[in-house]
Design an enzyme around this catalytic site. Structure first.
Site, PDB file in Angstrom:
ATOM      1  N   ASP A 501      66.135 -23.105 -14.636  1.00 35.18           N
ATOM      2  CA  ASP A 501      66.015 -24.463 -15.161  1.00 35.18           C
ATOM      3  C   ASP A 501      67.194 -25.263 -14.611  1.00 35.18           C
ATOM      4  OD1 ASP A 501      65.483 -26.697 -17.033  1.00 35.18           O
ATOM      5  OD2 ASP A 501      67.289 -25.945 -18.020  1.00 35.18           O
ATOM      6  N   ASP A 720      67.886 -22.916 -20.933  1.00 38.17           N
ATOM      7  CA  ASP A 720      68.736 -23.101 -22.114  1.00 38.17           C
ATOM      8  C   ASP A 720      68.081 -23.866 -23.250  1.00 38.17           C
ATOM      9  OD1 ASP A 720      70.410 -26.172 -22.146  1.00 38.17           O
ATOM     10  OD2 ASP A 720      68.815 -25.663 -20.744  1.00 38.17           O
ATOM     11  N   ASP A 724      62.391 -24.949 -22.297  1.00 36.77           N
ATOM     12  CA  ASP A 724      62.338 -23.761 -21.436  1.00 36.77           C
ATOM     13  C   ASP A 724      61.760 -22.547 -22.164  1.00 36.77           C
ATOM     14  OD1 ASP A 724      63.714 -25.164 -19.403  1.00 36.77           O
ATOM     15  OD2 ASP A 724      65.617 -24.745 -20.396  1.00 36.77           O
TER      16      ASP A 724
END
Length: 826
Positions: A501, A720, A724
């Site tokens: 990410d 995080d 996600d």
């Protein structure tokens, strides 16, 4: 626009502003980009599928349909230890009336059941699963969780105490009869020998039998249950091997008491059960200590809302009680409880928790908002959406779906057991029969067959994996890495693709000033003015302080946060700032006011033009260049002219480039996946270590992207945020940064508590080292067997010496596992 109503990639609704291509419809450009790149990927050949895939997981890939009127229930199940447990629960619970589908995962201790509540209630389902020897309860039921933990601790305590009582009798009374004068003088040894051979010893033997029965039935219950499941599913595992050795010694000893035989081997049963159980418990306790490190994670679900009444007053209600078209009021600093549409007010909304987009979006009347996002400044009145649901809640449900549908893997020791267990059983049976044919007595033949079973080192094999894994979890915890799942190290051996990410993972996720092209006085005045605002961009500018030799440095982030909080509460910063600011006005695209007698404007160039101020071409050009990098340029000026640009952006996390390069150099594909727009991901497209970049992808799209990448090989996701979480759950292995949200941590298998991105390399190093340690332990166990089993077959070992040899072998495994894993890397 295509008539298709859902996105081809992620199945989200497609609005009129959606993207079409080749007859397909997409909710956004990010989903189209993913589909164009990965849409034609075919499943790999069967020989290339990772060993971690199970047949049950392939079955799960088939489309799941929940019949009308059925509900989906998620239960936490205590007592699932391996892939065979998953198959057993699914097969039995799936035959229950009113149940259409069951999917279980020992990795997450979760069972998902689609059922008709009128036929099979939740309580009935709990009872049905609990009758199988497991403990099923609601995932939110902390009391049941605590009861299960206490029971596990109690089982071990019972085994240790009762086991000590048994072994004390052997050490003080029984062993001296085997070892002659090694313990006592000749007269004392002779006394014990005669006493044990007399009828008076029967109560003594029965006492030992009773204590051993408690150890076997209470402490050994999970092992026996695992063996039962292995037999039912026809999948031999380590539990079956351990159970066969322990139960065989127990039955032989009990029969020996019944017929007046001279030898009992309850010590073998006690040693096997206690050693293996304590090893597994040690692993569990290490994991428990690890999870306690995550107490500071932030939850984002909203339980209550402020409902607006017709009288104009508000009342606090549960989010579940909200109905479509009702109004809710959300103030600065609060999370929006539910999806809806703004009907009044204007505010900057931080949607990063859902979209991953680090830049706030200004919302006004008519704009849609998503549940879980945060109102940064101002306040909003929101009309509840048609479904009265929150995007965050839907993401949470998706995470549960993915977790409960992700089956565990068959551990290496269990794989070996599928071959080793049948061989040992056949060998013991053949040896017993051969000795009978050669004329040996029944007792002698059975004793030699029992010795073969005992000497097959079930303790060393049973401890090989849990102790090595516990060492990996321990070493990871020392480096602020929390491992939630004991199968992590086996699944991480050969990652083919690592997906990162962007926001909050490769970047810090915090807005800061990355460049200030203006004089110190103007920067200081802009910062003073922005301290009156609670907008995230304003907070970043407010945190800047000029330095004596020009330029700017980052100010005290804590002070900036306190200032922003004060502004939210109605306090205009400290007294000095309040005296300097003669007037302040907030606009949709910036702020303006009078500072030290000079009129200052900070914001979008359009704000300057709307007020009749001059915006030089050089300022426009500088702003355009900054936008191409995905950052936010803010014009700043005084007395009618825009004379500078302050660039606000999301800082790159320290060590990001080195981490990506290190992973890429191992031959692993590196993918960057973000909800931000394409411009914000430009820097990663240009990095040599990055193979693919997908930008503007929603949470559901991220999960589908990971699913498609998994078709090509083992895929690891690193993220995080809540947005996600679905991708973390969908990946073969998920790694969450500890500073992220609780939902991300719940979905992941590993959490990096200190938010140190370089720890990703350490996770891979630990996985490789743990794998070597497991194989080393198992290798020793089999090497021992290669020597001990032939001796047992020839009758040169009796069960007592076999138990001693087994204990030495187990001690070597324990000692080997206690060493630091990464010392091997040095």
């Amino acid at each position: 626009m295509s008539s298709q109503s859902t996105c081809t990639l992620c199945e989200l609704p497609v609005e009129e502003s959606g993207v079409t291509a080749g007859g397909e419809a997409f909710c956004c450009a990010g989903c189209r980009e993913v589909y164009d790149a990965l849409g034609d990927i075919e499943a790999v050949e069967a020989d290339d599928v990772r060993d971690a895939r199970t047949d049950s997981s392939e079955d799960e890939s088939e489309e799941r349909v929940v019949p009308d009127g059925y509900e989906t229930t998620f239960l936490e199940v205590d007592g699932m230890y391996c892939a065979t447990c998953e198959a057993f629960i699914e097969s039995v619970a799936g035959e229950t009336d009113g149940v259409s589908s069951v999917s279980s995962s020992y990795v997450t201790d979760t069972v998902r059941i689609d059922h008709d509540p009128a036929v099979a209630s939740v309580e009935e389902l709990k009872t049905e699963i609990s009758q199988l020897g497991y403990s099923a309860y609601d995932r939110e039921d902390s009391i049941s969780r605590r009861r299960a933990d206490n029971w596990a601790t109690g089982r071990i305590a019972v085994g240790v105490l009762m086991g000590m009582a048994v072994m004390m009798q052997y050490l003080l009374i029984i062993y001296p009869t085997y070892f002659g004068g090694l313990f006592y003088d000749e007269r004392t040894t002779e006394f014990f020998t005669q006493a044990l051979a007399s009828d008076l010893a029967t109560p003594f033997y029965l006492m030992i039998a009773a204590l051993t029965t408690i150890v076997l039935g209470v402490t050994g219950k999970p092992i026996l249950q695992g063996a039962y499941v292995a037999v039912k599913t026809r999948s031999p595992n380590m539990d079956l091997l351990v159970s066969i050795a322990a139960v065989s010694a127990y039955l032989y000893s009990t029969l020996s008491i019944a017929v007046g035989g001279p030898h009992i081997y309850y010590d073998v049963t006690v040693a096997i059960i206690v050693i293996v159980s304590v090893g597994g418990y040690y692993e569990s306790e290490i994991k428990r200590k690890a999870t306690e490190r995550l107490s500071d994670l932030t939850a984002v679900q909203v339980d209550e809302a402020r409902r607006l009444l017709e009288t104009g007053e508000t009342e606090e209600v549960a989010v579940d009680d909200l109905e479509p078209d009702e109004r809710v009021v959300v103030r600065a600093g609060e999370r929006i409880p539910i999806d809806g549409t703004v009907v009044d007010g204007e505010a900057a909304v931080d949607e990063a928790v859902v979209t991953g987009e680090s830049l706030p979006v200004t919302k006004v009347g008519g704009d849609d908002v998503v549940g879980g996002s945060t109102v940064s400044d101002g306040s909003l009145t929101i009309r509840v959406g048609e479904d009265a649901t929150s995007t965050v809640d839907r993401i949470g449900e998706l995470v549960w779906d993915l977790q409960s549908g992700t089956h565990g893997i068959q551990k290496l020791a269990d794989k070996l057991a599928t071959i080793f267990v049948p061989l040992v059983l056949v060998l013991a049976t053949v040896v017993t029969v051969v000795y009978l044919i050669l004329g040996s007595g029944l007792a002698t033949a059975l004793l030699i067959g029992l010795t073969v079973l005992i000497v097959s080192c079930p303790c060393a094999l049973g401890l090989a994996t849990p102790l090595a894994v516990a060492a990996g979890i321990r070493d990871a915890l020392e480096r602020s890495i929390v491992v939630f799942d004991d199968s992590v190290f086996e699944r991480l051996r050969d990652a083919d693709t690592v997906v990162f990410d962007k926001t909050g993972t490769l970047t810090t996720g915090d807005m800061t000033v990355v460049d200030a092209d203006c004089d110190d006085d103007l920067l200081e005045q802009a910062a003073t003015l922005e301290r009156q605002s609670a907008h995230p961009i304003g907070e970043a500018i407010a945190a800047e302080e000029p330095v004596a030799d020009g330029g700017a440095v980052e100010g005290d982030a804590v002070a900036a946060t306190d200032s922003a909080s004060a502004a939210v509460d109605g306090d205009n910063g400290d007294d000095a700032d309040a005296e300097r600011v003669e007037s302040f006005e907030s606009h949709r695209n910036g702020v303006s006011g009078v500072v030290d007698g000079e009129e200052i404007v900070v914001g979008h160039p359009d704000l300057f033009r709307d007020r009749g101020w001059t915006v030089p071409d050089a300022i426009d050009q500088r702003i355009a260049e900054s936008r191409e990098t995905g950052r936010v340029p803010v014009a700043v000026g005084r007395d009618g002219v825009a004379s500078g640009v302050i660039v606000v952006g999301d800082d790159l996390r320290e060590g990001w480039a080195e981490t990506l390069t290190a992973i890429s150099e191992t031959g692993t594909e590196v993918v960057v996946l973000t909800g931000d727009d394409a411009r914000a991901a430009t820097r990663f497209r240009e990095h040599d270590a990055v193979d693919r970049v997908f930008a503007g992808v929603p949470p559901e799209g991220k999960a589908e992207t990971v699913e498609r990448l998994k078709r090509r090989g083992q895929t690891v996701m690193i993220g995080d945020g809540t947005n996600d979480a679905p991708a973390l759950a969908a990946a073969d292995l998920g790694i969450a940064l500890g500073g992220g949200t609780a939902m991300a941590a719940d979905a992941a298998d590993v959490a990096l508590v200190d938010d140190d991105l370089s720890s990703v390399d350490t996770v891979f190093d630990l996985a490789r080292a743990t794998d070597r340690r497991v194989k080393g332990n198992i290798g020793w166990a089999f090497c021992y067997n290669a020597i001990a089993i032939p001796l047992a077959v020839t009758g040169l070992l009796n069960p007592l010496f076999a138990a001693v040899a087994m204990g030495i072998s187990s001690l070597l495994v324990v000692t080997n596992s206690s060493r630091s894993l990464l010392d091997d890397e040095a």
